[in-house]
Design an enzyme around this catalytic site. Structure first.
Site, PDB file in Angstrom:
ATOM      1  N   SER A 114       0.822  -1.212   0.000  1.00 50.30           N
ATOM      2  CA  SER A 114       0.000   0.000   0.000  1.00 50.30           C
ATOM      3  C   SER A 114       0.858   1.264   0.000  1.00 50.30           C
ATOM      4  O   SER A 114       0.526   2.256  -0.669  1.00 50.30           O
ATOM      5  CB  SER A 114      -0.942  -0.003   1.212  1.00 50.30           C
TER       6      SER A 114
ATOM      7  N   ARG B 138       1.659   4.329  -3.376  1.00 48.42           N
ATOM      8  CA  ARG B 138       1.515   5.769  -3.141  1.00 48.42           C
ATOM      9  C   ARG B 138       2.841   6.488  -3.339  1.00 48.42           C
ATOM     10  O   ARG B 138       2.878   7.581  -3.935  1.00 48.42           O
ATOM     11  CB  ARG B 138       0.958   6.007  -1.730  1.00 48.42           C
TER      12      ARG B 138
ATOM     13  N   SER C 281     -12.238   3.308  -0.182  1.00 48.80           N
ATOM     14  CA  SER C 281     -11.465   4.498   0.164  1.00 48.80           C
ATOM     15  C   SER C 281     -10.472   4.852  -0.938  1.00 48.80           C
ATOM     16  O   SER C 281      -9.949   5.971  -0.984  1.00 48.80           O
ATOM     17  CB  SER C 281     -10.716   4.269   1.482  1.00 48.80           C
ATOM     18  N   GLN C 282     -10.204   3.899  -1.842  1.00 53.56           N
ATOM     19  CA  GLN C 282      -9.256   4.174  -2.924  1.00 53.56           C
ATOM     20  C   GLN C 282      -9.754   5.259  -3.857  1.00 53.56           C
ATOM     21  O   GLN C 282      -8.950   5.930  -4.506  1.00 53.56           O
ATOM     22  CB  GLN C 282      -8.967   2.890  -3.699  1.00 53.56           C
TER      23      GLN C 282
ATOM     24  N   ASP D 256      -8.994  -5.999   5.006  1.00 55.19           N
ATOM     25  CA  ASP D 256      -8.060  -7.010   4.504  1.00 55.19           C
ATOM     26  C   ASP D 256      -7.669  -8.026   5.571  1.00 55.19           C
ATOM     27  O   ASP D 256      -7.145  -9.097   5.253  1.00 55.19           O
ATOM     28  CB  ASP D 256      -6.797  -6.333   3.964  1.00 55.19           C
TER      29      ASP D 256
ATOM     30  N   LYS E 159     -13.842  -7.202  -3.523  1.00 53.63           N
ATOM     31  CA  LYS E 159     -12.385  -7.366  -3.561  1.00 53.63           C
ATOM     32  C   LYS E 159     -12.020  -8.339  -4.681  1.00 53.63           C
ATOM     33  O   LYS E 159     -12.790  -8.539  -5.616  1.00 53.63           O
ATOM     34  CB  LYS E 159     -11.888  -7.855  -2.196  1.00 53.63           C
TER      35      LYS E 159
ATOM     36  N   ARG F  18     -15.181 -11.853  -0.729  1.00 58.08           N
ATOM     37  CA  ARG F  18     -14.448 -12.528   0.347  1.00 58.08           C
ATOM     38  C   ARG F  18     -15.364 -13.130   1.407  1.00 58.08           C
ATOM     39  O   ARG F  18     -15.026 -14.154   2.004  1.00 58.08           O
ATOM     40  CB  ARG F  18     -13.440 -11.569   0.998  1.00 58.08           C
TER      41      ARG F  18
ATOM     42  N   ARG G 127      -5.203 -13.067  -0.347  1.00 58.91           N
ATOM     43  CA  ARG G 127      -5.417 -13.085   1.109  1.00 58.91           C
ATOM     44  C   ARG G 127      -6.153 -14.351   1.545  1.00 58.91           C
ATOM     45  O   ARG G 127      -5.948 -14.846   2.649  1.00 58.91           O
ATOM     46  CB  ARG G 127      -6.149 -11.820   1.543  1.00 58.91           C
TER      47      ARG G 127
ATOM     48  N   LYS H 239       0.414 -11.617  -5.973  1.00 58.92           N
ATOM     49  CA  LYS H 239      -0.259 -10.320  -6.106  1.00 58.92           C
ATOM     50  C   LYS H 239       0.222  -9.342  -5.053  1.00 58.92           C
ATOM     51  O   LYS H 239       0.384  -8.140  -5.323  1.00 58.92           O
ATOM     52  CB  LYS H 239      -1.770 -10.513  -6.003  1.00 58.92           C
TER      53      LYS H 239
END
Length: 421
Positions: A21, A25, A168-169, A311, A338, A342, A384, A409
């Protein structure tokens, strides 16, 4: 297919690779900055490599050497496209959403293409927001989903309102591009913002590259284009989300694991709060300056609002199978968008192992200490899910995981490290 070998009372120390993450950024801020930035300990997972390749396609020069990536930023001047430029972003939702705003800063036509799985993940809220801010973006397939055609002509700025319950992305994407809009850009959130710590992380990285974000809690965010990003010597800390599987290994085996290059007192990675969840379940946690030690103990079921760290739901769901009593996981309906749905995937795969799991519209109910048995499991092409199934296999003999390579990933090398603990 990967078969997990059961182990008793694991004791190990593991160095955790750079945070996915943070890497996304930092790459984008460095790529848009004026001058040459150095990024150390960058994650080399598949998702981050998609972001890196896309920035190169947009004219950002990079040179990798001895663990440090040198990024010569373009000062927010995206290389113009005389004809349609196609950029493939695979199944990386972070890359896709962040780079959608970045390409809108440019001039010309861009097609943001992706994998079939990414085509099922929503993008409509961000597309609408960008179009209000001066973008011209059209979904080329199903409305509100990738792929998209960006007719880039820069962003005017102004105000965008969006729902906060999908990703939130969307907010992070707009903020990352905002320093290069023509006038101040403001984002207003309607309702509750899911996964809000990830926006805090975005703001932290932006500030380290010299851009301030004014905000009122999680309701509104404002960036003025007074100056763009400045060059930065940036070190990516260890990935807290990746560390969680090793903490869970200690929890379910009653052992102890030290994860190195995790900074519990200073990190802005929201998943660090998972340590509190493990403590409530009965684990002992010691937080050092640059490491975390977790020791397992008798586990008990808990009530957990996981809206801020979705996550971590598969990791918690794995630990919950071995806890006394019931664990309730709530307020994570956005997990249905996701890499897989999930909530449904966990209910199905834990069910294959004879786990007692009830799927809720916004969460899961898991009854611990059910008599589990190993079988072939499907991670639904979700990294995950695969790593959480590995945790279960430490206790339950015969757990075999199809398509184990999906962990690349976010965590290439996971299985090599896992086999050594």
């Amino acid at each position: 297919m990967k078969e997990i070998r059961p182990r008793r009372s694991i004791h190990a120390a593991v160095r955790i690779p750079g945070a996915k993450s943070v890497s996304h950024r930092a790459l984008i801020a460095a790529g848009l900055a004026e001058g040459r930035s150095l990024i150390r300990n960058l994650s080399h997972c598949e998702d981050v490599l998609f972001t890196l390749a896309a920035l190169r396609d947009l004219g950002v020069e990079m040179r990798d050497g001895q663990g440090t990536l040198a990024v010569s930023g373009n000062g927010g001047r995206i290389a113009p496209s005389a004809s349609m430029k196609s950029i493939f972003l695979g199944g990386s939702g972070t890359s896709y959403r962040f780079l959608l705003s970045v390409t809108a800063l440019g001039r010309g036509d861009f097609l943001l293409d992706c994998s079939r799985s990414m085509q099922k993940r929503p993008i409509g809220g961000l597309v609408k927001a960008l179009n209000r801010l001066g973008g011209e973006i059209v979904c080329t397939g199903q409305d509100g989903f990738p792929p998209v055609h960006v007719r880039a002509r820069g962003l005017h700025g102004g105000q965008a309102r969006m729902e906060g319950d999908t990703s939130s992305q969307y907010v992070s994407s707009l903020l990352l591009a905002a320093p290069y809009a023509e006038r101040p850009l403001e984002v207003e959130i309607k309702g509750n913002l899911v996964s809000s710590p990830y926006v805090d992380l975005t703001i932290d990285v932006m500030e380290r590259f010299g851009v301030s974000v004014a905000h009122e809690g999680t309701r509104s965010f404002r960036v003025s284009p007074d100056r763009g990003y400045r060059r930065c010597d940036f070190a990516v800390e260890g990935d807290v989300s990746s560390a969680s599987y090793f903490w869970a290994a200690a929890a379910v085996t009653g052992g102890g694991v030290v994860t190195e290059d995790i900074h519990p007192h200073s990190t802005r990675q929201g998943d660090i709060a998972f340590l509190h969840v493990l403590e409530h379940m009965g684990c002992a946690v010691v937080r050092h300056t640059e490491a975390v030690a977790v020791s397992g103990g008798p586990l008990k079921g808990i009530e957990a609002d996981m809206s801020a760290m979705p996550d971590m739901v598969p990791t918690l769901a794995a630990v919950a199978l071995f806890a006394d009593g019931r664990t309730a996981i709530r307020n994570v309906s956005h997990l249905r968008h996701k890499e897989s749905d999930r909530l449904r995937s966990i209910a199905q795969e834990w069910g294959r192992l004879n786990g007692r799991v009830e799927e809720l519209p916004d969460g899961l109910l898991i009854q611990g200490k059910a008599p589990l048995s190993g079988t072939i499991t499907d991670p639904h092409d979700d990294h995950r899910m695969a790593m959480s199934l590995a945790v279960i296999g430490l206790v339950v003999p015969g757990v075999r995981i199809r398509n184990e390579g999906c962990v690349n990933k976010s965590f290439p090398g996971f299985w090599e490290i896992w086999d050594t603990i």
